[in-house]
Design an enzyme around this catalytic site. Structure first.
Site, mmCIF file in Angstrom:
data_model
loop_
_atom_site.group_PDB
_atom_site.id
_atom_site.type_symbol
_atom_site.label_atom_id
_atom_site.label_comp_id
_atom_site.label_asym_id
_atom_site.label_seq_id
_atom_site.Cartn_x
_atom_site.Cartn_y
_atom_site.Cartn_z
ATOM 1 N N SER A 101 -25.187 6.178 -34.865
ATOM 2 C CA SER A 101 -25.361 6.984 -33.664
ATOM 3 C C SER A 101 -24.302 6.682 -32.618
ATOM 4 C CB SER A 101 -26.763 6.793 -33.084
ATOM 5 O OG SER A 101 -26.701 5.897 -31.995
ATOM 6 N N LYS A 102 -24.118 7.646 -31.755
ATOM 7 C CA LYS A 102 -23.043 7.606 -30.780
ATOM 8 C C LYS A 102 -23.160 6.381 -29.861
ATOM 9 C CE LYS A 102 -20.045 10.739 -28.561
ATOM 10 N NZ LYS A 102 -19.685 11.957 -28.003
#
Ligand code: GLU
Length: 491
Positions: free
Chosen positions: A260-261
């Site tokens: 995830s970012k």
């Protein structure tokens, strides 16, 4: 067999997720292997998530990666446009076909209007949660007659349209990677198909589009697996022929969580900016979730088309291993001609202010030589900065390097080097013969010759090939560095 037609169908979120590129890659490989079509559709039904420039961004990342599609949304002369016979390929331009599908489903009794407010839905969910049940729609509006619904619509009430799932029915389908999957409709929700803003949900749009675009195989991330039974129901309600499903393992981080970012780079453009080559990224992505028979690790895109098979794609998530990516990328940098690398690395040298734009254009051959000299150890293009520091700067030696300069042979070595470079013409003959002729004249050899020479020229114990270093520095800089070293040594 029906003609293979696959699609990559990203939502324009503003960046291209590296896991999404892996999905695009597997679609591309499957299409190429079967002489089929690979098209790009933009799924932008969630208008609240609209991001300016997101489509251009996606197209740019795909183009950079080399996964070219010949149908769907494309960029031509900087403009987003479309090619192909099944357009539009942007969902927000296809609202008419979704409304048609919804009308048919309503007409058949396979869908119904739902007027439940957000507050009511929240209450229902909260109650279900307290009872330990899975939150889902309780079917409150399922029993409304068409007339009742119409009266409420006419009165201006807000509504959505939901699909009317059959009661207690097993939905069975085949996934090419996971095999037979069975889910009972009792464990499913009456999915919203049309939202109150008149836009379809993903579920309705994906089914209508995949059918009208003739998609034969739906190859997508496993996060969509729970949605597939709903899609199958829709195919059946609409009387569409069902496609074949392939759900790919998720790309995970080292903690086995979805990449995830928040934990760092996940966007293709981040990797590009850091100096990964498309060849390296594509090769590495192919290996996340797919393992070739012979454990071979290096594949060009063309070789992947030849070797990739869905039956060697794993059912469980694939770990994204940065060290491995770095290694793969390094293999591609190593074999890239200096000429190409010079162009690719110029922005990094410019940004680090090691060279000016003018120097880059005027010293082309020199830059090519630099890249051919330093590329061996570079894992990313950005590494050019560190790897070529010895050429651009001359730090004062420290620790072991400084100790080596205390050797008793060093003064004679430095003086002889200076004299030789000062007196002879600086040409290829001098460069290649320099150390040999110093050895002949002074009797200094081996480590005693090479190490102090390198340290005097770069301040470092290790670094680029010495002969190339001499070529890159040129006589004035060599003499300056040798004399500076003399000064450091108090001579
Ligand atoms: N639009 C979905 C996404 O952004 C694609 C899902 C699918 O391929 O069906 O991932």
């Amino acid at each position: 067999m029906k003609r293979v037609r696959v699609r990559f169908a990203p939502s324009p979120t503003g960046y291209m997720h590296i896991g999404g590129l892996r999905t695009a890659l597997y679609n591309y490989l499957f299409a190429k292997q079967h002489g089929g079509d690979y098209l790009l559709r933009i799924e932008d039904t969630d208008q609240t998530r609209f991001v300016e420039g997101a489509i251009e961004n996606l197209l740019e990342a795909l183009d950079w990666s080399g996964l070219h599609h010949n149908e769907g949304v494309v960029c031509k002369d900087g403009e987003v446009t479309e090619v192909g016979d099944c357009g539009p390929y942007i969902q927000s331009k296809r609202l008419g076909s979704y409304h048609k599908a919804v009308d048919k489903l309503l007409e058949q009794g396979d869908a119904y209007h739902c007027f439940c407010t957000k507050e009511r839905l929240d209450e229902v969910r909260e109650e279900q949660r307290i009872k330990g049940n899975i939150p889902r729609y309780d079917g409150f509006c399922r029993g409304l007659t068409k007339e009742e619904a119409q009266a409420r619509i006419d009165a201006g009430e807000k509504y959505v349209v939901r699909m009317k799932l059959p009661h207690n029915e097993d939905i069975v389908f085949e996934d090419l990677i996971r095999g037979k999957i069975t889910i009972n409709t009792a464990d499913m929700d009456d999915q919203v198909l049309l939202k109150s803003d008149g836009f379809p949900t993903y579920h309705l749009a994906v089914v209508v589009d995949d059918e009208s675009m003739g998609i034969s195989h739906i190859i997508r991330g496993e996060e969509w697996l729970p949605s597939t039974p709903k899609h199958i129901c829709l195919y059946r309600m609409m009387g569409y022929p069902e496609p074949t499903y392939v759900h790919l393992p998720t790309v995970l981080n080292k903690d086995r969580k979805k990449l995830s970012k928040r934990q760092g780079d996940v966007a293709v453009e981040d990797f590009r900016a850091k100096g990964y080559l498309p060849e390296g990224i594509i090769n590495y992505l192919a290996l996340i979730g797919w393992s070739p028979e012979d454990n071979r690790e290096l594949f060009t895109l063309e070789e992947l088309v030849e070797h990739f098979t869905l039956d060697r794609v794993s059912k469980t998530g694939g770990i994204f291993d940065l060290d491995k990516l770095n290694w793969v990328n390094q293999q591609y940098i190593k074999v890239k001609p200096g000429e190409e690398l010079a162009e690719l690395c110029a922005p990094y040298l410019l940004e680090a202010e090691l060279m000016t734009a003018e120097e880059i254009s005027q010293r082309h051959d020199w830059l090519v030589l630099l890249l051919d000299t330093v590329k061996e150890g570079m894992q990313t293009l950005a590494d050019v900065v560190d790897r070529s520091m010895a050429v651009f700067t001359h730090p004062i030696p420290e620790g072991e390097a400084m100790e080596m300069l205390q050797g008793e042979q060093v003064p004679l070595l430095l003086d002889t080097l200076i004299t030789k470079v000062e007196e002879a013409e600086f040409n290829e003959e001098l460069v290649t013969g320099l150390l040999k002729s110093v050895q002949k004249e002074t009797g200094i050899k081996g480590k005693n010759l090479f190490m102090p020479t390198r340290i005097a020229l770069t301040g470092q114990l290790h670094g680029p090939d010495l002969t190339n270093l001499l070529r890159l520095l040129g006589n004035e800089e060599i003499i300056k560095r040798l004399k500076d070293t003399n000064k450091i040594l108090g001579r």
